[in-house]
Design a protein around this motif. Structure first.
Motif, PDB file in Angstrom:
ATOM      1  N   TYR A   1      19.346  -9.726  14.214  1.00 19.65           N
ATOM      2  CA  TYR A   1      18.622  -9.080  13.044  1.00 19.65           C
ATOM      3  C   TYR A   1      17.348  -8.528  13.772  1.00 19.65           C
ATOM      4  N   ILE A   2      16.753  -8.960  14.808  1.00 19.75           N
ATOM      5  CA  ILE A   2      15.740  -8.398  15.454  1.00 19.75           C
ATOM      6  C   ILE A   2      16.190  -7.168  16.122  1.00 19.75           C
TER       7      ILE A   2
ATOM      8  N   MET B   1      19.088 -15.008  14.784  1.00 23.04           N
ATOM      9  CA  MET B   1      17.864 -14.269  14.713  1.00 23.04           C
ATOM     10  C   MET B   1      17.751 -12.994  15.542  1.00 23.04           C
ATOM     11  N   TRP B   2      18.347 -12.900  16.887  1.00 18.17           N
ATOM     12  CA  TRP B   2      18.051 -11.830  17.760  1.00 18.17           C
ATOM     13  C   TRP B   2      18.786 -10.525  17.262  1.00 18.17           C
TER      14      TRP B   2
ATOM     15  N   THR C   1      16.609  -3.957  13.565  1.00 14.65           N
ATOM     16  CA  THR C   1      15.465  -3.692  12.904  1.00 14.65           C
ATOM     17  C   THR C   1      15.223  -2.316  13.491  1.00 14.65           C
TER      18      THR C   1
ATOM     19  N   SER D   1      17.038  -6.468   7.134  1.00 15.18           N
ATOM     20  CA  SER D   1      16.996  -6.943   8.558  1.00 15.18           C
ATOM     21  C   SER D   1      15.444  -7.476   8.765  1.00 15.18           C
TER      22      SER D   1
ATOM     23  N   GLU E   1      15.436 -10.749   7.034  1.00 12.15           N
ATOM     24  CA  GLU E   1      16.359 -11.809   7.920  1.00 12.15           C
ATOM     25  C   GLU E   1      15.589 -12.345   9.257  1.00 12.15           C
ATOM     26  N   SER E   2      14.963 -11.304   9.855  1.00 14.41           N
ATOM     27  CA  SER E   2      14.462 -11.775  10.944  1.00 14.41           C
ATOM     28  C   SER E   2      13.414 -12.906  10.893  1.00 14.41           C
TER      29      SER E   2
END
Length: 312
Positions: free
Chosen positions: A62-63, A59-60, A66, A204, A207-208
């Protein structure tokens, strides 16, 4: 979101015949960068496992990627990104679910089983594109695909001390492989009216959001206890996501999906080579032969001429 007004935007260029190698080279380079993803995940779980779980690390990743990609859109396109189309949203959803399912599979079955089964999705992407996009692969692709599957099996399953994985974990890996093929297909379709950098930005974002839901589903801690927990996700965001996925999605505009699926199989070869050096995990003779076979398959696959007139 895929109306004719978007499709009519003059953002399409033709790739000169003399540069038909550029798309496959980008996909291949992206596969090399993504080869560091399992290495980063392993380091993150082993050394920072008390900070973030595998779903939260994804998760991070993707974050963090971004805002970097948003800045690149402004720098390269000199405007805000165009709205995403349905296929890009689907591709981002499929990719996030693929990664999440693969991470779960790794906790239920052997790493070798999970890796081999998931990599089958990259090869199957060519068959999916043939069915849905009428992109019939060249005859050499079928030889390359057979070599790629054989090489992936030898590389993933040829190590010492392997055990049979649980059926549940293998099924999770098989589901992940299906989402890999869906990701490749939808990314290809989504690139028809979006530039590569815009496509990866919206991927992204999607995905996040999906990864956050998977973190909640897995019951993992969404935020690390200390700033050290952000180190691995940040590195993965730059190397595996911005560089890796960005190169693959951009290269798909100039590369047949069938060819791209095999080129991406450079990933497990890179991961095995880095693990050999970093974790002192030497390859067996069978694994080395598998890696060499994959490289031959990659060489054969890239000999197919790339398509033209896709978004840059």
């Amino acid at each position: 979101m895929t109306d004719s007004s978007q499709a009519a935007v003059p953002d399409v260029i033709s790739l000169p015949a003399s540069r038909s190698w550029l798309g496959p080279l980008m996909v291949l380079s992206g596969g090399v960068c993504i080869g560091f993803a399992p290495i980063g995940l392993r380091i993150g779980v082993e050394q920072f496992g008390n900070e973030l779980g595998p779903q939260a690390i994804a998760m991070w990743r993707y974050i963090f990627a971004t805002p970097i990609l948003f800045a690149l859109v402004l720098l390269i396109r000199r405007r805000l990104p165009r709205p995403p189309n349905l296929f890009i949203i689907l591709a981002g959803t499929f990719f996030a679910i693929d990664i999440g399912l693969w991470h779960w599979a790794l906790t239920m079955t052997s790493v070798s089983n999970a890796t081999f089964i998931v990599n089958l999705g990259n090869v199957c992407a060519g068959l999916v594109a043939w069915f849905f996009l009428r992109e019939r692969p060249a005859n050499v692709w079928f030889v390359a695909a057979a070599l790629a599957v054989a090489g992936a099996a030898a590389l993933s399953l040829g190590g010492p001390g392997l055990h049979n994985g649980g059926l549940k974990g293998d099924l999770f890996a098989l589901a992940a492989a299906c989402f890999v093929a869906g990701y490749m297909l939808c990314s290809k379709l989504g690139r028809r009216n979006l530039s590569g950098i815009e496509a990866i930005f919206w991927l992204s974002v999607t995905e996040s959001i999906v990864a956050f839901l998977m973190v909640q589903l897995a019951g993992e801690r969404p935020v690390p206890l200390t700033p050290n927990g952000f180190i691995i996700p940040l590195l993965l965001a730059v190397v595996a996501h911005v560089m890796g996925q960005g190169l693959i999605v951009s290269g798909l505009g100039w590369t047949r999906t069938s060819v791209a699926g095999i080129l991406v199989l450079s990933q497990p070869v890179v991961a095995a080579a880095v693990a050999w050096k970093l974790f002192e995990e030497p390859l067996t003779a069978l694994q080395a032969a598998g890696a060499a076979t994959i490289l031959v398959a990659v060489w054969l696959a890239q000999r197919e001429r790339a398509p033209r007139n896709q978004a840059a």
